[in-house]
Enzyme design. Sequence first.
Site, PDB file in Angstrom:
ATOM      1  N   ASP A  25       0.827  -1.207   0.000  1.00 52.35           N
ATOM      2  CA  ASP A  25       0.000   0.000   0.000  1.00 52.35           C
ATOM      3  C   ASP A  25       0.862   1.258   0.000  1.00 52.35           C
ATOM      4  O   ASP A  25       1.978   1.245   0.508  1.00 52.35           O
ATOM      5  CB  ASP A  25      -0.905  -0.032   1.250  1.00 52.35           C
ATOM      6  CG  ASP A  25      -2.080   0.912   1.127  1.00 52.35           C
ATOM      7  OD1 ASP A  25      -2.299   1.492   0.040  1.00 52.35           O
ATOM      8  OD2 ASP A  25      -2.790   1.090   2.131  1.00 52.35           O
ATOM      9  N   GLY A  26       0.323   2.323  -0.558  1.00 50.22           N
ATOM     10  CA  GLY A  26       0.993   3.628  -0.459  1.00 50.22           C
ATOM     11  C   GLY A  26       1.598   4.142  -1.752  1.00 50.22           C
ATOM     12  O   GLY A  26       2.242   5.192  -1.757  1.00 50.22           O
ATOM     13  N   GLY A  28       0.082   5.408  -4.367  1.00 49.10           N
ATOM     14  CA  GLY A  28      -0.582   6.651  -4.773  1.00 49.10           C
ATOM     15  C   GLY A  28      -0.055   7.828  -3.965  1.00 49.10           C
ATOM     16  O   GLY A  28       0.281   8.888  -4.516  1.00 49.10           O
ATOM     17  N   ARG A  29       0.046   7.651  -2.643  1.00 51.82           N
ATOM     18  CA  ARG A  29       0.526   8.740  -1.779  1.00 51.82           C
ATOM     19  C   ARG A  29       1.981   9.086  -2.075  1.00 51.82           C
ATOM     20  O   ARG A  29       2.366  10.248  -2.102  1.00 51.82           O
ATOM     21  CB  ARG A  29       0.366   8.356  -0.297  1.00 51.82           C
ATOM     22  CG  ARG A  29      -0.981   8.764   0.264  1.00 51.82           C
ATOM     23  CD  ARG A  29      -1.268   8.038   1.545  1.00 51.82           C
ATOM     24  NE  ARG A  29      -1.568   6.624   1.291  1.00 51.82           N
ATOM     25  CZ  ARG A  29      -1.555   5.677   2.220  1.00 51.82           C
ATOM     26  NH1 ARG A  29      -1.220   5.978   3.458  1.00 51.82           N
ATOM     27  NH2 ARG A  29      -1.872   4.440   1.915  1.00 51.82           N
ATOM     28  N   HIS A  42       2.923   3.282  -8.826  1.00 48.47           N
ATOM     29  CA  HIS A  42       2.749   1.843  -9.075  1.00 48.47           C
ATOM     30  C   HIS A  42       3.977   1.280  -9.802  1.00 48.47           C
ATOM     31  O   HIS A  42       4.408   0.168  -9.536  1.00 48.47           O
ATOM     32  CB  HIS A  42       1.493   1.590  -9.905  1.00 48.47           C
ATOM     33  CG  HIS A  42       0.221   1.941  -9.175  1.00 48.47           C
ATOM     34  ND1 HIS A  42      -0.009   1.583  -7.872  1.00 48.47           N
ATOM     35  CD2 HIS A  42      -0.889   2.635  -9.570  1.00 48.47           C
ATOM     36  CE1 HIS A  42      -1.197   2.023  -7.490  1.00 48.47           C
ATOM     37  NE2 HIS A  42      -1.747   2.666  -8.502  1.00 48.47           N
ATOM     38  N   GLU A  72     -12.056  -4.758  -5.004  1.00 49.64           N
ATOM     39  CA  GLU A  72     -12.563  -3.398  -4.807  1.00 49.64           C
ATOM     40  C   GLU A  72     -11.834  -2.381  -5.696  1.00 49.64           C
ATOM     41  O   GLU A  72     -12.317  -1.258  -5.896  1.00 49.64           O
ATOM     42  CB  GLU A  72     -12.396  -2.966  -3.333  1.00 49.64           C
ATOM     43  CG  GLU A  72     -13.365  -3.635  -2.367  1.00 49.64           C
ATOM     44  CD  GLU A  72     -13.056  -5.117  -2.122  1.00 49.64           C
ATOM     45  OE1 GLU A  72     -11.859  -5.473  -2.027  1.00 49.64           O
ATOM     46  OE2 GLU A  72     -13.999  -5.923  -2.052  1.00 49.64           O
ATOM     47  N   TRP A  74     -11.546  -2.106  -8.760  1.00 47.74           N
ATOM     48  CA  TRP A  74     -12.237  -1.718 -10.008  1.00 47.74           C
ATOM     49  C   TRP A  74     -12.867  -0.354  -9.868  1.00 47.74           C
ATOM     50  O   TRP A  74     -13.209   0.282 -10.867  1.00 47.74           O
ATOM     51  CB  TRP A  74     -13.322  -2.746 -10.366  1.00 47.74           C
ATOM     52  CG  TRP A  74     -12.784  -4.116 -10.674  1.00 47.74           C
ATOM     53  CD1 TRP A  74     -12.856  -5.210  -9.853  1.00 47.74           C
ATOM     54  CD2 TRP A  74     -12.097  -4.540 -11.856  1.00 47.74           C
ATOM     55  NE1 TRP A  74     -12.259  -6.286 -10.457  1.00 47.74           N
ATOM     56  CE2 TRP A  74     -11.789  -5.920 -11.689  1.00 47.74           C
ATOM     57  CE3 TRP A  74     -11.718  -3.909 -13.040  1.00 47.74           C
ATOM     58  CZ2 TRP A  74     -11.116  -6.652 -12.663  1.00 47.74           C
ATOM     59  CZ3 TRP A  74     -11.041  -4.652 -14.007  1.00 47.74           C
ATOM     60  CH2 TRP A  74     -10.760  -6.002 -13.820  1.00 47.74           C
ATOM     61  N   ARG A  76     -11.469   2.289  -9.010  1.00 51.90           N
ATOM     62  CA  ARG A  76     -10.520   3.354  -9.369  1.00 51.90           C
ATOM     63  C   ARG A  76     -10.750   3.809 -10.808  1.00 51.90           C
ATOM     64  O   ARG A  76     -11.501   3.186 -11.546  1.00 51.90           O
ATOM     65  CB  ARG A  76      -9.092   2.834  -9.193  1.00 51.90           C
ATOM     66  CG  ARG A  76      -8.848   2.475  -7.755  1.00 51.90           C
ATOM     67  CD  ARG A  76      -7.420   2.147  -7.470  1.00 51.90           C
ATOM     68  NE  ARG A  76      -7.279   1.930  -6.035  1.00 51.90           N
ATOM     69  CZ  ARG A  76      -6.160   1.997  -5.353  1.00 51.90           C
ATOM     70  NH1 ARG A  76      -5.048   2.286  -5.985  1.00 51.90           N
ATOM     71  NH2 ARG A  76      -6.129   1.793  -4.064  1.00 51.90           N
ATOM     72  N   LEU A 136      11.336 -20.647  -4.834  1.00 53.85           N
ATOM     73  CA  LEU A 136      10.481 -19.614  -4.230  1.00 53.85           C
ATOM     74  C   LEU A 136       9.090 -19.725  -4.856  1.00 53.85           C
ATOM     75  O   LEU A 136       8.969 -19.833  -6.075  1.00 53.85           O
ATOM     76  CB  LEU A 136      11.065 -18.219  -4.505  1.00 53.85           C
ATOM     77  CG  LEU A 136      10.157 -17.034  -4.140  1.00 53.85           C
ATOM     78  CD1 LEU A 136       9.968 -16.932  -2.626  1.00 53.85           C
ATOM     79  CD2 LEU A 136      10.735 -15.725  -4.661  1.00 53.85           C
ATOM     80  N   ARG A 199      -5.459  -1.935   8.322  1.00 52.68           N
ATOM     81  CA  ARG A 199      -6.656  -2.715   7.952  1.00 52.68           C
ATOM     82  C   ARG A 199      -6.216  -3.990   7.241  1.00 52.68           C
ATOM     83  O   ARG A 199      -5.141  -4.054   6.669  1.00 52.68           O
ATOM     84  CB  ARG A 199      -7.524  -1.920   6.965  1.00 52.68           C
ATOM     85  CG  ARG A 199      -8.235  -0.741   7.529  1.00 52.68           C
ATOM     86  CD  ARG A 199      -9.142  -0.143   6.453  1.00 52.68           C
ATOM     87  NE  ARG A 199      -8.382   0.361   5.328  1.00 52.68           N
ATOM     88  CZ  ARG A 199      -7.817   1.563   5.281  1.00 52.68           C
ATOM     89  NH1 ARG A 199      -7.909   2.380   6.302  1.00 52.68           N
ATOM     90  NH2 ARG A 199      -7.153   1.956   4.210  1.00 52.68           N
TER      91      ARG A 199
HETATM   92  C1  FPP Z   1      -1.827   0.206  -3.237  1.00 54.76           C
HETATM   93  O1  FPP Z   1      -1.379   1.534  -3.286  1.00 54.76           O
HETATM   94  C2  FPP Z   1      -1.284  -0.517  -4.349  1.00 54.76           C
HETATM   95  C3  FPP Z   1      -2.036  -1.126  -5.320  1.00 54.76           C
HETATM   96  C4  FPP Z   1      -3.505  -1.092  -5.338  1.00 54.76           C
HETATM   97  C5  FPP Z   1      -1.387  -1.813  -6.437  1.00 54.76           C
HETATM   98  C6  FPP Z   1      -0.176  -2.604  -6.119  1.00 54.76           C
HETATM   99  C7  FPP Z   1       0.375  -3.027  -7.406  1.00 54.76           C
HETATM  100  C8  FPP Z   1       1.663  -3.012  -7.771  1.00 54.76           C
HETATM  101  C9  FPP Z   1       2.790  -2.658  -6.877  1.00 54.76           C
HETATM  102  C10 FPP Z   1       2.043  -3.345  -9.186  1.00 54.76           C
HETATM  103  C11 FPP Z   1       1.614  -4.668  -9.730  1.00 54.76           C
HETATM  104  C12 FPP Z   1       2.212  -5.823  -9.031  1.00 54.76           C
HETATM  105  C13 FPP Z   1       2.998  -6.788  -9.566  1.00 54.76           C
HETATM  106  C14 FPP Z   1       3.254  -8.009  -8.782  1.00 54.76           C
HETATM  107  C15 FPP Z   1       3.627  -6.674 -10.887  1.00 54.76           C
HETATM  108  P1  FPP Z   1      -2.484   2.668  -3.393  1.00 54.76           P
HETATM  109  O2  FPP Z   1      -2.618   3.035  -4.823  1.00 54.76           O
HETATM  110  O3  FPP Z   1      -3.741   2.246  -2.719  1.00 54.76           O
HETATM  111  O4  FPP Z   1      -1.782   3.813  -2.595  1.00 54.76           O
HETATM  112  P2  FPP Z   1      -2.507   4.961  -1.774  1.00 54.76           P
HETATM  113  O5  FPP Z   1      -3.227   4.283  -0.638  1.00 54.76           O
HETATM  114  O6  FPP Z   1      -1.354   5.791  -1.324  1.00 54.76           O
HETATM  115  O7  FPP Z   1      -3.421   5.676  -2.715  1.00 54.76           O
END
Ligand code: FPP
Length: 247
Positions: A25-26, A28-29, A42, A72, A74, A76, A136, A199
Site C-alpha cells: 500500500d501507499g 498513490g501517496r 505503481h 474493490e 475496479w 478506481r 520460491l 486494515r
Molecule cells: C496500493 O497503493 C497498491 C495497489 C492497489 C497496487 C499494487 C500493485 C503493484 C505494486 C504493481 C503490480 C504488481 C505486480 C506483482 C507486478 P495505493 O494506490 O492504494 O496507494 P494509496 O493508498 O497511497 O493511494
Amino acid sequence: MTLDQPPPEDPRPAPENLHVAVIMDGNGRWAANRGWPRLVGHRKGVERVRQLVEACPDLGIRYLTLYAFSTENWKRSTEEVLGLMSLLSRFIKAEAKRLKKEGVRLRFIGDRTRLEPKLQRLMGWIEAQTASNARLFLTVAVNYGGRDEITRAMRQVAQRVSRGEIAPEAVTDAVVTEHLDTAFLPDPDLVVRSSGETRVSNFLLWQAAYSEYIFTPVLWPDFTPETMRGIIGAFLQRERRFGGVKP
Ligand code: FPP
C-alpha cells in the site's frame, strides 16, 4: 499433558521456509507527495516487487504472496485500472526468463474470469512456464478478495454436496481450505502492510486466522529488502501460540 512428557515442539517455522503475505500500500501517496501521477508510484512499486523477489531466499522467505489488485480496486479510474493491468502484463513478460532461471514458481489467485482474455492467457502461460520451479513460490493476487474467494469456494462445495459427492457433515475446515484459490499454499506466517494503514482489506481472510500482522509506515515504493529484513526480525521475536498456552 503430564509432566513426564516432553514440551510440545516450538511451532515457529524454520526461518528458511516462511510464508510472508504483503499488502503493498501507499503507491498513490508516494507519487502524490512528489506531485506525480499515481501510476508512477505503481511503477516504482513494481521495481520494489522485483527487488523483494530476488531477496526472498536470503531473507528466509520460501512463499511470497502479494496483493496486486483487489476486487474493490475496479472502483478506481479507468486509467489507473488499465495502467495496473498493463504493469502486470509487462511484469510477466519482462520477468519470465529471470523467474525461470532463479527457480521461482509464479501463480495467481483471485477471480480471473473478469480480466482481459489476453492477460488471462499470459497468466496461464507464465504459470506453466514456471511450474517445475520450487525455490520460491511467488503468488500474486489479482481481482482477489477474501470474501469473494470464500464465496466461490462455498459455491463449489455446495455443488458437490448437492451432487451427493460430499455429505454435509463431511464439510470440514480442511474441505473448505481445499476449495480456496490458495489450496496449494500453506497459511501465511506473517502478513505485512505498508503505508501505515492498519486494515486487513479483504486479504487472505481465512488463511490468516493465526498469522502475525506487522504494519509499517513505509510507503510501498520505499519498501526495500532491508525493510523486510527488519520486519522479519521483529516477527521472529514474537511468540506464536496458535491458541494454546506457553509450554
Ligand atoms: C496500493 O497503493 C497498491 C495497489 C492497489 C497496487 C499494487 C500493485 C503493484 C505494486 C504493481 C503490480 C504488481 C505486480 C506483482 C507486478 P495505493 O494506490 O492504494 O496507494 P494509496 O493508498 O497511497 O493511494
